[in-house]
Enzyme design. Structure first.
Site, PDB file in Angstrom:
ATOM      1  N   SER A  16       0.873  -1.213   0.063  1.00 26.46           N
ATOM      2  CA  SER A  16      -0.051  -0.038   0.061  1.00 26.46           C
ATOM      3  C   SER A  16       0.843   1.129   0.148  1.00 26.46           C
ATOM      4  O   SER A  16       0.527   2.177  -0.852  1.00 26.46           O
ATOM      5  CB  SER A  16      -1.189  -0.063   1.127  1.00 26.46           C
ATOM      6  OG  SER A  16      -1.949  -0.850   0.785  1.00 26.46           O
ATOM      7  N   LYS A  65     -10.387  -5.774   9.567  1.00 25.69           N
ATOM      8  CA  LYS A  65     -11.249  -5.362   8.692  1.00 25.69           C
ATOM      9  C   LYS A  65     -12.801  -5.280   9.572  1.00 25.69           C
ATOM     10  O   LYS A  65     -13.492  -4.259   9.242  1.00 25.69           O
ATOM     11  CB  LYS A  65     -11.758  -6.034   7.356  1.00 25.69           C
ATOM     12  CG  LYS A  65     -10.454  -5.751   6.639  1.00 25.69           C
ATOM     13  CD  LYS A  65     -10.489  -6.322   4.928  1.00 25.69           C
ATOM     14  CE  LYS A  65      -9.309  -6.008   4.315  1.00 25.69           C
ATOM     15  NZ  LYS A  65      -9.464  -6.851   2.944  1.00 25.69           N
ATOM     16  N   GLY A 129     -14.373 -12.845   4.352  1.00 23.58           N
ATOM     17  CA  GLY A 129     -14.785 -11.474   4.455  1.00 23.58           C
ATOM     18  C   GLY A 129     -14.634 -10.906   2.791  1.00 23.58           C
ATOM     19  O   GLY A 129     -15.123 -10.134   2.413  1.00 23.58           O
ATOM     20  N   ALA A 130     -13.644 -11.429   1.968  1.00 23.59           N
ATOM     21  CA  ALA A 130     -13.327 -10.880   0.631  1.00 23.59           C
ATOM     22  C   ALA A 130     -14.617 -11.252  -0.157  1.00 23.59           C
ATOM     23  O   ALA A 130     -15.143 -10.392  -0.967  1.00 23.59           O
ATOM     24  CB  ALA A 130     -12.209 -11.521   0.075  1.00 23.59           C
ATOM     25  N   ASN A 150     -18.482 -22.950  -0.678  1.00 26.03           N
ATOM     26  CA  ASN A 150     -17.463 -22.881   0.348  1.00 26.03           C
ATOM     27  C   ASN A 150     -17.389 -24.473   0.917  1.00 26.03           C
ATOM     28  O   ASN A 150     -18.079 -25.122   1.161  1.00 26.03           O
ATOM     29  CB  ASN A 150     -17.790 -21.945   1.366  1.00 26.03           C
ATOM     30  CG  ASN A 150     -16.728 -21.665   2.375  1.00 26.03           C
ATOM     31  OD1 ASN A 150     -15.640 -21.220   1.785  1.00 26.03           O
ATOM     32  ND2 ASN A 150     -16.957 -21.681   3.561  1.00 26.03           N
ATOM     33  N   ARG A 151     -16.017 -24.404   1.317  1.00 17.41           N
ATOM     34  CA  ARG A 151     -15.820 -25.786   2.096  1.00 17.41           C
ATOM     35  C   ARG A 151     -16.555 -26.061   3.334  1.00 17.41           C
ATOM     36  O   ARG A 151     -17.013 -27.192   3.428  1.00 17.41           O
ATOM     37  CB  ARG A 151     -14.146 -25.770   2.469  1.00 17.41           C
ATOM     38  CG  ARG A 151     -13.626 -26.867   3.194  1.00 17.41           C
ATOM     39  CD  ARG A 151     -12.213 -26.597   3.502  1.00 17.41           C
ATOM     40  NE  ARG A 151     -12.056 -25.547   4.339  1.00 17.41           N
ATOM     41  CZ  ARG A 151     -10.807 -24.895   4.649  1.00 17.41           C
ATOM     42  NH1 ARG A 151      -9.712 -25.782   4.253  1.00 17.41           N
ATOM     43  NH2 ARG A 151     -10.457 -23.982   5.841  1.00 17.41           N
ATOM     44  N   MET A 218      -7.814 -14.180  -6.316  1.00 14.17           N
ATOM     45  CA  MET A 218      -7.661 -12.634  -5.663  1.00 14.17           C
ATOM     46  C   MET A 218      -6.249 -12.731  -4.688  1.00 14.17           C
ATOM     47  O   MET A 218      -5.888 -11.525  -4.560  1.00 14.17           O
ATOM     48  CB  MET A 218      -8.694 -12.747  -4.299  1.00 14.17           C
ATOM     49  CG  MET A 218     -10.013 -12.233  -4.993  1.00 14.17           C
ATOM     50  SD  MET A 218     -10.984 -11.571  -3.328  1.00 14.17           S
ATOM     51  CE  MET A 218     -12.501 -11.273  -4.423  1.00 14.17           C
TER      52      MET A 218
HETATM   53  P1  NDP Z   1     -10.939 -15.118   5.106  1.00 13.68           P
HETATM   54  O1  NDP Z   1      -9.950 -15.810   6.247  1.00 13.68           O
HETATM   55  O2  NDP Z   1     -11.967 -14.359   5.702  1.00 13.68           O
HETATM   56  O3  NDP Z   1     -11.878 -16.524   4.200  1.00 13.68           O
HETATM   57  C1  NDP Z   1     -10.857 -17.440   4.033  1.00 13.68           C
HETATM   58  C2  NDP Z   1     -11.879 -18.429   2.966  1.00 13.68           C
HETATM   59  O4  NDP Z   1     -10.969 -19.448   2.549  1.00 13.68           O
HETATM   60  C3  NDP Z   1     -12.771 -19.257   3.911  1.00 13.68           C
HETATM   61  O5  NDP Z   1     -14.115 -19.264   3.348  1.00 13.68           O
HETATM   62  C4  NDP Z   1     -12.319 -20.565   4.079  1.00 13.68           C
HETATM   63  O6  NDP Z   1     -13.206 -21.716   3.852  1.00 13.68           O
HETATM   64  C5  NDP Z   1     -11.563 -20.598   2.436  1.00 13.68           C
HETATM   65  N1  NDP Z   1     -10.637 -21.677   2.553  1.00 13.68           N
HETATM   66  C6  NDP Z   1      -9.226 -21.459   3.054  1.00 13.68           C
HETATM   67  N2  NDP Z   1      -8.359 -22.522   2.809  1.00 13.68           N
HETATM   68  C7  NDP Z   1      -9.062 -23.173   2.072  1.00 13.68           C
HETATM   69  C8  NDP Z   1      -8.713 -24.788   1.465  1.00 13.68           C
HETATM   70  N3  NDP Z   1      -7.748 -25.112   1.542  1.00 13.68           N
HETATM   71  N4  NDP Z   1      -9.707 -25.207   0.666  1.00 13.68           N
HETATM   72  C9  NDP Z   1     -11.033 -24.572   0.265  1.00 13.68           C
HETATM   73  N5  NDP Z   1     -11.213 -23.324   1.153  1.00 13.68           N
HETATM   74  C10 NDP Z   1     -10.378 -22.791   1.958  1.00 13.68           C
HETATM   75  O7  NDP Z   1     -10.036 -14.611   4.116  1.00 13.68           O
HETATM   76  P2  NDP Z   1     -10.573 -13.338   3.289  1.00 13.68           P
HETATM   77  O8  NDP Z   1     -11.888 -13.507   2.707  1.00 13.68           O
HETATM   78  O9  NDP Z   1     -10.456 -12.028   4.051  1.00 13.68           O
HETATM   79  O10 NDP Z   1      -9.411 -13.320   2.037  1.00 13.68           O
HETATM   80  C11 NDP Z   1      -9.436 -14.440   1.009  1.00 13.68           C
HETATM   81  C12 NDP Z   1      -8.425 -14.348   0.161  1.00 13.68           C
HETATM   82  O11 NDP Z   1      -8.509 -12.991  -0.694  1.00 13.68           O
HETATM   83  C13 NDP Z   1      -6.942 -13.886   0.909  1.00 13.68           C
HETATM   84  O12 NDP Z   1      -6.144 -14.719   0.288  1.00 13.68           O
HETATM   85  C14 NDP Z   1      -6.677 -12.812   0.618  1.00 13.68           C
HETATM   86  O13 NDP Z   1      -5.178 -12.404   0.514  1.00 13.68           O
HETATM   87  C15 NDP Z   1      -7.290 -12.275  -0.629  1.00 13.68           C
HETATM   88  N6  NDP Z   1      -7.641 -10.906  -0.761  1.00 13.68           N
HETATM   89  C16 NDP Z   1      -7.032 -10.134  -1.788  1.00 13.68           C
HETATM   90  C17 NDP Z   1      -7.606  -8.855  -1.992  1.00 13.68           C
HETATM   91  C18 NDP Z   1      -6.951  -8.070  -3.126  1.00 13.68           C
HETATM   92  O14 NDP Z   1      -7.058  -6.727  -3.085  1.00 13.68           O
HETATM   93  N7  NDP Z   1      -6.452  -8.614  -4.273  1.00 13.68           N
HETATM   94  C19 NDP Z   1      -8.289  -8.202  -0.991  1.00 13.68           C
HETATM   95  C20 NDP Z   1      -9.018  -8.834   0.041  1.00 13.68           C
HETATM   96  C21 NDP Z   1      -8.548 -10.170   0.263  1.00 13.68           C
HETATM   97  P3  NDP Z   1     -13.844 -22.237   5.269  1.00 13.68           P
HETATM   98  O15 NDP Z   1     -14.971 -21.609   5.710  1.00 13.68           O
HETATM   99  O16 NDP Z   1     -14.304 -23.659   5.223  1.00 13.68           O
HETATM  100  O17 NDP Z   1     -12.528 -22.232   6.291  1.00 13.68           O
END
Ligand code: NDP
Length: 276
Positions: A16, A65, A129-130, A150-151, A218
């Protein structure tokens, strides 16, 4: 000098400051933009101290966030719907909150990558969150439908139900587990899980991609992630990571703070890591 910062934990990796200094330079603005690592559980105190020192606004990243949303006095619709904020602006005792992640995603898809969302079948992986921040901006583009997979299936169905309560039609927005995707195809598949951060692959059937689909991860800066490789091996030619989303959400925040919308193309090019 006007002071801004990004707050997270950890924060050392954040791009950033580079992005906002590039915007400021192009706009002819002199700003200071720092990285601040807040202790876990110490978000409000860290922001209070930054404001007391004259700070005008912050970007907020993992894991704060939702804390940012709770901290703010005034929530934009984007932050309220997501239950999370990624940008704050201070004005005396008021603190305004926005969530620009979703609009950043849509700008990258539509403006930078040339993939319209309108009329397309869209699949988003993950229910964190994303995804929560992306749903309203994606629905605003009028896709044919949007599926959240979702998983942990309850999280997907619970998330979409909260948007049904806000008026989204169940035929337009639905949630499921990965098994239920067999036999369904999508024109735009967005990986909003954190799996790529650890080189993991969600249990996604390779049959979900149409031949002209865009596969979008993402996560950024990781090259060809397992998700993008799966898409490529399924014959998908259009592959992208989230660097454009990152820069576009930053541009929204800069415009909100400074009243000038910066160009993003050069900054995206500068930060892009080849998908190999
Ligand atoms: P969260 O921690 O809130 O959510 C993570 C999600 O990923 C959950 O739904 C989780 O599933 C799932 N997950 C994690 N590991 C696995 C796996 N091995 N197999 C299947 N599902 C999996 O993260 P965020 O939503 O905040 O962020 C998600 C991604 O987006 C991150 O990698 C982040 O870096 C990226 N991001 C990028 C941005 C950009 O500007 N490019 C902005 C915001 C985010 P479960 O619920 O089953 O645990």
């Amino acid at each position: 000098m006007d002071c801004y910062a990004v707050i997270g934990h950890p924060i050392q990796h954040s791009k950033s400051p580079t992005i906002h200094q590039a915007f400021a330079q192009a706009a002819g603005h002199a700003i200071r933009y720092d990285k601040i690592e807040a202790p876990l559980g110490g978000f409000a105190e860290t922001v209070d101290a930054f404001r007391a020192a004259g700070g005008l606004g912050v970007n907020v990243t993992v894991p704060f966030k939702t804390d940012a949303c709770a901290y703010a006095t005034d929530l934009a619709e984007s932050a309220r719907a997501a239950g999370a904020a990624n940008a704050l602006k201070f004005d005396g005792s008021r603190c305004w909150a926005e969530n620009f992640d979703g609009i950043g995603l849509v700008r990258d898809l539509v403006d930078n990558l040339g993939h319209a969302v309108g009329g397309r079948r869209v699949l988003i992986l993950g229910a964190g969150g994303a995804t929560r921040g992306a749903i309203l901006p994606l629905l605003a583009e009028a896709p044919e439908h949007l599926c959240v997979v979702n998983r942990t299936v309850d999280k997907a169905t619970g998330l979409v139900a909260s948007f049904h309560d806000q008026g989204a039609h169940p035929d337009m927005l639905w949630g499921c587990g990965y098994d239920a995707l067999v036999g369904h195809r999508f024109d735009l598949v967005i990986n909003a899980t954190s799996a790529s951060l650890t080189a993991d692959l969600p249990p996604l059937p390779a049959t979900v991609f149409t031949p002209d689909a865009l596969a979008y991860d993402m996560v950024y800066g990781k090259g060809l992630t397992p998700f993008l490789r799966l898409a490529q091996e399924a014959g998908v030619r259009a592959l992208a990571d989230g660097v454009g989303m990152l820069v576009e959400q930053a541009a929204e925040a800069f415009a909100w703070w400074r009243g000038v919308r910066p160009g993003t193309r050069d900054v995206i090019r500068q930060l892009t890591v080849p998908l190999i």
